[in-house]
Design a protein around this motif. Structure first.
Motif, PDB file in Angstrom:
ATOM      1  N   LEU A 128      77.824  23.769   5.157  1.00  0.00           N
ATOM      2  CA  LEU A 128      77.892  22.619   5.925  1.00  0.00           C
ATOM      3  C   LEU A 128      77.612  21.519   5.026  1.00  0.00           C
ATOM      4  O   LEU A 128      78.092  20.459   5.052  1.00  0.00           O
ATOM      5  N   THR A 129      76.791  21.821   3.844  1.00  0.00           N
ATOM      6  CA  THR A 129      76.666  21.009   2.730  1.00  0.00           C
ATOM      7  C   THR A 129      78.137  20.374   2.002  1.00  0.00           C
ATOM      8  O   THR A 129      78.397  19.348   1.772  1.00  0.00           O
ATOM      9  N   GLU A 130      78.688  21.660   1.716  1.00  0.00           N
ATOM     10  CA  GLU A 130      80.075  21.362   1.240  1.00  0.00           C
ATOM     11  C   GLU A 130      80.981  20.702   2.201  1.00  0.00           C
ATOM     12  O   GLU A 130      82.093  19.681   1.586  1.00  0.00           O
ATOM     13  N   ALA A 131      80.864  20.981   3.373  1.00  0.00           N
ATOM     14  CA  ALA A 131      81.638  20.100   4.512  1.00  0.00           C
ATOM     15  C   ALA A 131      81.379  18.912   4.259  1.00  0.00           C
ATOM     16  O   ALA A 131      82.221  17.653   4.238  1.00  0.00           O
ATOM     17  N   LEU A 132      80.182  18.434   4.444  1.00  0.00           N
ATOM     18  CA  LEU A 132      79.666  16.908   4.232  1.00  0.00           C
ATOM     19  C   LEU A 132      80.228  16.247   3.132  1.00  0.00           C
ATOM     20  O   LEU A 132      80.597  15.255   2.895  1.00  0.00           O
ATOM     21  N   ALA A 133      80.028  16.901   1.918  1.00  0.00           N
ATOM     22  CA  ALA A 133      80.541  16.458   0.640  1.00  0.00           C
ATOM     23  C   ALA A 133      82.060  16.053   0.671  1.00  0.00           C
ATOM     24  O   ALA A 133      82.394  15.014   0.257  1.00  0.00           O
ATOM     25  N   GLU A 134      82.593  17.098   1.351  1.00  0.00           N
ATOM     26  CA  GLU A 134      84.330  16.492   1.558  1.00  0.00           C
ATOM     27  C   GLU A 134      84.323  15.634   2.439  1.00  0.00           C
ATOM     28  O   GLU A 134      85.424  14.635   2.361  1.00  0.00           O
ATOM     29  N   TYR A 135      83.605  15.450   3.608  1.00  0.00           N
ATOM     30  CA  TYR A 135      83.605  14.490   4.561  1.00  0.00           C
ATOM     31  C   TYR A 135      83.418  13.181   3.816  1.00  0.00           C
ATOM     32  O   TYR A 135      84.178  12.162   4.068  1.00  0.00           O
ATOM     33  N   TRP A 136      82.415  12.917   3.093  1.00  0.00           N
ATOM     34  CA  TRP A 136      82.150  11.557   2.540  1.00  0.00           C
ATOM     35  C   TRP A 136      83.274  11.492   1.460  1.00  0.00           C
ATOM     36  O   TRP A 136      83.517  10.232   1.122  1.00  0.00           O
ATOM     37  N   HIS A 137      83.602  12.505   0.741  1.00  0.00           N
ATOM     38  CA  HIS A 137      84.558  12.374  -0.257  1.00  0.00           C
ATOM     39  C   HIS A 137      86.078  11.462   0.309  1.00  0.00           C
ATOM     40  O   HIS A 137      86.489  10.745  -0.382  1.00  0.00           O
ATOM     41  N   ALA A 138      86.173  11.969   1.372  1.00  0.00           N
ATOM     42  CA  ALA A 138      87.562  11.302   2.253  1.00  0.00           C
ATOM     43  C   ALA A 138      87.169   9.836   2.563  1.00  0.00           C
ATOM     44  O   ALA A 138      87.880   9.077   2.427  1.00  0.00           O
ATOM     45  N   ARG A 139      85.791   9.517   2.825  1.00  0.00           N
ATOM     46  CA  ARG A 139      85.454   8.166   3.217  1.00  0.00           C
ATOM     47  C   ARG A 139      85.711   7.371   1.776  1.00  0.00           C
ATOM     48  O   ARG A 139      85.959   6.330   1.939  1.00  0.00           O
ATOM     49  N   VAL A 140      85.305   8.030   0.592  1.00  0.00           N
ATOM     50  CA  VAL A 140      85.174   7.341  -0.559  1.00  0.00           C
ATOM     51  C   VAL A 140      86.667   6.922  -0.801  1.00  0.00           C
ATOM     52  O   VAL A 140      86.981   5.838  -1.285  1.00  0.00           O
ATOM     53  N   ARG A 141      87.599   7.911  -0.706  1.00  0.00           N
ATOM     54  CA  ARG A 141      88.855   7.831  -0.981  1.00  0.00           C
ATOM     55  C   ARG A 141      89.608   6.629  -0.228  1.00  0.00           C
ATOM     56  O   ARG A 141      90.082   5.926  -0.656  1.00  0.00           O
TER      57      ARG A 141
END
Length: 221
Positions: A128-141
């Protein structure tokens, strides 16, 4: 080759019901404290060094990245505008966490020798931590104006602009660089601390730098 249930049967009879159980417990027992701290910083490169600048372009800190000894002889600083170009670039930084409650709950299970429960809860919280990191990564992009139209296959094969790099991995292996990142973002605001060994606590946390250059891909040093 045995006579027991197949993998598919175990997924349906054990895996999915256990996953649903843990997701319900995470919610009903309020075990997740999902939080993010992130920011954008001016920067320029100077050889192997990435210099982070303040609002008035004063130096805040710097990251020195190792360079490949073969292939293209790359280092992460290569993907940012050089200092002598007269232009200033930008880098995204982020730290995400699932919080301390779930880490404590997993620790309690381990202390009780409830190893199956411990492994399942620990594994789920890390994912879930990795999923949140990837979710926010998408937002930053998205905020940087890159990406957004990739397929799932592109994402899985990392055929995207704006890769996410974490300290301790091949392109930026120096865990000590977490200290500079902490100076910039102050993740203590979301309950994340840095140990003397430069590890994030709680364990269910991860940090990253996001490099917007379209040619920035994962590579080994």
């Amino acid at each position: 080759g045995g006579s027991g249930p197949s993998y598919e049967e175990l997924v349906e009879t054990q895996g999915r019901p256990r996953l649903r159980m843990w997701l319900e417990r995470l919610q009903t027992e309020n075990l997740l404290e999902a939080a993010v701290v992130y920011g954008y910083y001016r920067c320029v490169s100077d050889g192997d060094t990435l210099i982070i600048l303040g609002e008035e372009e004063q130096e805040l800190t710097r990251f020195v990245f190792p360079r490949q000894r073969r292939d293209r002889h790359l280092c992460l600083a290569d993907f940012f505008r050089p200092k002598d170009s007269g232009e200033v670039d930008v880098i995204g930084l982020q730290v995400v966490t699932m919080g301390n409650r779930v880490a404590q709950a997993a620790g309690e299970l381990f202390a009780k020798d409830a190893y199956r429960d411990y492994l399942e809860l620990h594994g789920l919280s890390v994912q879930l931590t990795e999923a949140l990191a990837e979710y926010w990564h998408a937002r930053v992009r998205t905020e940087l104006g890159i990406g957004g139209d990739e397929s799932l296959d592109d994402m899985l094969k990392v055929n995207i602009a704006g890769c996410r790099y974490s300290f301790g991995y091949p392109a930026c292996p120096n865990l000590e660089d977490q200290a500079q990142l902490f100076e910039l973002l102050d993740p203590s605001r979301i309950g994340v601390q840095l140990s003397e060994e430069f590890q994030l606590h709680p364990e269910q946390s991860t940090s990253a730098v996001i490099v917007h250059h379209p040619e920035a891909k994962y590579f080994n040093v």
